[in-house]
Write a protein that holds these residues in place. Structure first.
Motif, PDB file in Angstrom:
ATOM      1  N   PRO A  73     -10.762   0.282   2.687  1.00  0.00           N
ATOM      2  CA  PRO A  73     -10.776   0.900   4.019  1.00  0.00           C
ATOM      3  C   PRO A  73      -9.443   1.584   4.272  1.00  0.00           C
ATOM      4  O   PRO A  73      -8.429   1.274   3.621  1.00  0.00           O
ATOM      5  N   PRO A  74      -9.372   2.571   5.194  1.00  0.00           N
ATOM      6  CA  PRO A  74      -8.098   3.246   5.482  1.00  0.00           C
ATOM      7  C   PRO A  74      -6.991   2.245   5.812  1.00  0.00           C
ATOM      8  O   PRO A  74      -7.221   1.227   6.468  1.00  0.00           O
ATOM      9  N   GLN A  75      -5.784   2.564   5.340  1.00  0.00           N
ATOM     10  CA  GLN A  75      -4.624   1.695   5.499  1.00  0.00           C
ATOM     11  C   GLN A  75      -3.512   2.430   6.233  1.00  0.00           C
ATOM     12  O   GLN A  75      -3.276   3.619   5.990  1.00  0.00           O
ATOM     13  N   SER A  76      -2.803   1.712   7.098  1.00  0.00           N
ATOM     14  CA  SER A  76      -1.609   2.260   7.757  1.00  0.00           C
ATOM     15  C   SER A  76      -0.370   1.693   7.076  1.00  0.00           C
ATOM     16  O   SER A  76      -0.335   0.510   6.701  1.00  0.00           O
ATOM     17  N   PHE A  77       0.644   2.537   6.913  1.00  0.00           N
ATOM     18  CA  PHE A  77       1.898   2.067   6.318  1.00  0.00           C
ATOM     19  C   PHE A  77       3.029   2.972   6.789  1.00  0.00           C
ATOM     20  O   PHE A  77       2.805   4.107   7.245  1.00  0.00           O
ATOM     21  N   PHE A 111      10.229   4.507  -2.294  1.00  0.00           N
ATOM     22  CA  PHE A 111       9.899   3.385  -1.416  1.00  0.00           C
ATOM     23  C   PHE A 111       8.710   2.629  -1.986  1.00  0.00           C
ATOM     24  O   PHE A 111       8.059   3.052  -2.945  1.00  0.00           O
ATOM     25  N   SER A 112       8.411   1.493  -1.398  1.00  0.00           N
ATOM     26  CA  SER A 112       7.178   0.769  -1.653  1.00  0.00           C
ATOM     27  C   SER A 112       6.618   0.323  -0.319  1.00  0.00           C
ATOM     28  O   SER A 112       7.368   0.167   0.657  1.00  0.00           O
ATOM     29  N   ALA A 113       5.304   0.145  -0.259  1.00  0.00           N
ATOM     30  CA  ALA A 113       4.664  -0.256   0.990  1.00  0.00           C
ATOM     31  C   ALA A 113       3.351  -0.949   0.667  1.00  0.00           C
ATOM     32  O   ALA A 113       2.543  -0.406  -0.096  1.00  0.00           O
ATOM     33  N   PRO A 114       3.118  -2.142   1.220  1.00  0.00           N
ATOM     34  CA  PRO A 114       1.851  -2.842   0.945  1.00  0.00           C
ATOM     35  C   PRO A 114       0.618  -2.016   1.293  1.00  0.00           C
ATOM     36  O   PRO A 114      -0.383  -2.052   0.564  1.00  0.00           O
ATOM     37  N   GLY A 115       0.657  -1.276   2.410  1.00  0.00           N
ATOM     38  CA  GLY A 115      -0.500  -0.476   2.779  1.00  0.00           C
ATOM     39  C   GLY A 115      -0.788   0.620   1.765  1.00  0.00           C
ATOM     40  O   GLY A 115      -1.952   0.897   1.448  1.00  0.00           O
ATOM     41  N   LEU A 116       0.256   1.236   1.238  1.00  0.00           N
ATOM     42  CA  LEU A 116       0.094   2.246   0.194  1.00  0.00           C
ATOM     43  C   LEU A 116      -0.502   1.613  -1.057  1.00  0.00           C
ATOM     44  O   LEU A 116      -1.383   2.190  -1.706  1.00  0.00           O
TER      45      LEU A 116
END
Length: 322
Positions: free
Chosen positions: A125-129, A208-213
C-alpha cells in the motif's frame, strides 16, 4: 572538451519514456483508460529509419505516442516489439539500469484502490516517508504499481507538488504527465556530469534511508540510497531521478534495448541544436550509437534524430525538430 553551456539551448526535460510492448491493448487500457492519457499520434517507423535509430534488425516498428492533457514533455512512446530479446520483467529498484516511471496523483489512496481493483498489483500500500531537503525534511507519499508489460509505475502524492503542464491545462484531472524517469546507475558522478553538459543539473542530491521507502520499494532494512533529481534549467516537467544504493541485484542494461526489448528501454529528449548536443554528449563521456539523420516519424514529426548512450550505458534519443 565539452562546449560551453551558453552555446546551445539546454534540454528542457525528458520528452518521453520509451516503452517496448508486445501488445498495445493492455498499455492503452492502463495509461489511457485508467490514467487519462490520450493517443496523440500513431503509425509506423519504417525499417530504414528504425534500424538506424534503434539498431539493425528492428524492422518496421508500429508506435503510439501518449500524452497527458497534451503536455509536450513527460510523454510515453510505445514501440511494438515483434521478437523481444527477453521476457517482460519488472525491474527492482536495486537492479542496475532503467527502473520505474513516476507521476503525480491528487489522491494516491484512490489510485491504489482503482488500479488494484483493475488487476494491477502494488508492492505495498502507499507509504509516507521523510526525505531531507537541506536542514529540513519533507514528507512524500508514494506507491509502486506493477504496471503492464514489466513497467513499474510509481505514484507520488507530494506535500507540495511542482506545477505540471497537465494540471495547469486540466486542473481537475487525477494524474499528471510523467514527472520523473528513474535509473539506478553505478557511476553516479559520471552520469551527473553527462547531463550537466547537456544543460540539465541536479538541484537536489542526498543520501538517506527511510523505512517507508524500504517498504514501498521492497528494499532491505537499512538500505542507504543516494538520490538526485536532474532537471532542465529552463522548464519542462519531467526530470531524471538518479539512484545509487549500497547494494545491487541484477544488471538489466544489456536487455534494455529500444525496439528490441519489452518495458522501459530508453528516453527521448528534444534539443535545439543536435550537433552541439552530440558534441557535448561525447565530451562528457557518452557514446554516439546512431549519428544524426533526418526522418519524419509519428513520435518526432519532421526531425533530425540521433541515439547516444550515457556513461552508464543508458539509451537516449536526441532529436531536433525541423
Amino acid at each position: 572538451m565539452t562546449p560551453p553551456l551558453e552555446s546551445t539551448p539546454p534540454l528542457e526535460s525528458i520528452t518521453a519514456a520509451v516503452i517496448g510492448v508486445d501488445d498495445f491493448a493492455p498499455h492503452l487500457d492502463f495509461y489511457c483508460g485508467e490514467l487519462g492519457y490520450a493517443v496523440e499520434a500513431e503509425g509506423v517507423v519504417p525499417a530504414a529509419d528504425a534500424d538506424r535509430l534503434w539498431g539493425e534488425g528492428a524492422g518496421d516498428v508500429e508506435v503510439r505516442l501518449l500524452a497527458a492533457a497534451g503536455a509536450a514533455t513527460g510523454r510515453i512512446h510505445l514501440l511494438k516489439v515483434t521478437d523481444p530479446v527477453a521476457p517482460a520483467q519488472h525491474p527492482h529498484t536495486l537492479d542496475v539500469g532503467l527502473a520505474g516511471i513516476n507521476l503525480y496523483t491528487r489522491d494516491i489512496a484512490a489510485s491504489h484502490e482503482r488500479l488494484r481493483a483493475a488487476g494491477h498489483p502494488w508492492i505495498s500500500p502507499p507509504q509516507s516517508f521523510d526525505v531531507p531537503v537541506g536542514e529540513l525534511t519533507v514528507q512524500v507519499t508514494e506507491g509502486y504499481c506493477l504496471g503492464p508489460g514489466g513497467v513499474g509505475v510509481v505514484f507520488v502524492q507530494p506535500a507540495g507538488p511542482r506545477p505540471t503542464a497537465a494540471w495547469l491545462e486540466d486542473p481537475g484531472r487525477q494524474h499528471t504527465e510523467l514527472t520523473s524517469v528513474v535509473c539506478h546507475v553505478p557511476e553516479f558522478d559520471a552520469e551527473l556530469a553527462f547531463w550537466d553538459a547537456l544543460g540539465m543539473s541536479a538541484g537536489y542530491d542526498v543520501t538517506f534511508s527511510a523505512p517507508g521507502l524500504e517498504t514501498m520499494a521492497d528494499l532491505p532494512s537499512g538500505t542507504q540510497v543516494r538520490l538526485a533529481f536532474v532537471a532542465g534549467r529552463d522548464g519542462g516537467t519531467t526530470r531524471i531521478e538518479m539512484v545509487r544504493a549500497d547494494r545491487t541485484r541484477v544488471d538489466r542494461r544489456s536487455t534494455q534495448r529500444p525496439a528490441r526489448a519489452l518495458g522501459h528501454t530508453a528516453w527521448s529528449a528534444r534539443t535545439g541544436d543536435l550537433d552541439d548536443a552530440l558534441a557535448r554528449a561525447t565530451g562528457a563521456g557518452g557514446r554516439v550509437v546512431c549519428p544524426p539523420f533526418a526522418a519524419e516519424t509519428p513520435l518526432h514529426g519532421a526531425a533530425r534524430l540521433a541515439m547516444v548512450e550515457t556513461p552508464n550505458g543508458l539509451s537516449v534519443e536526441l532529436w531536433q525538430p525541423r
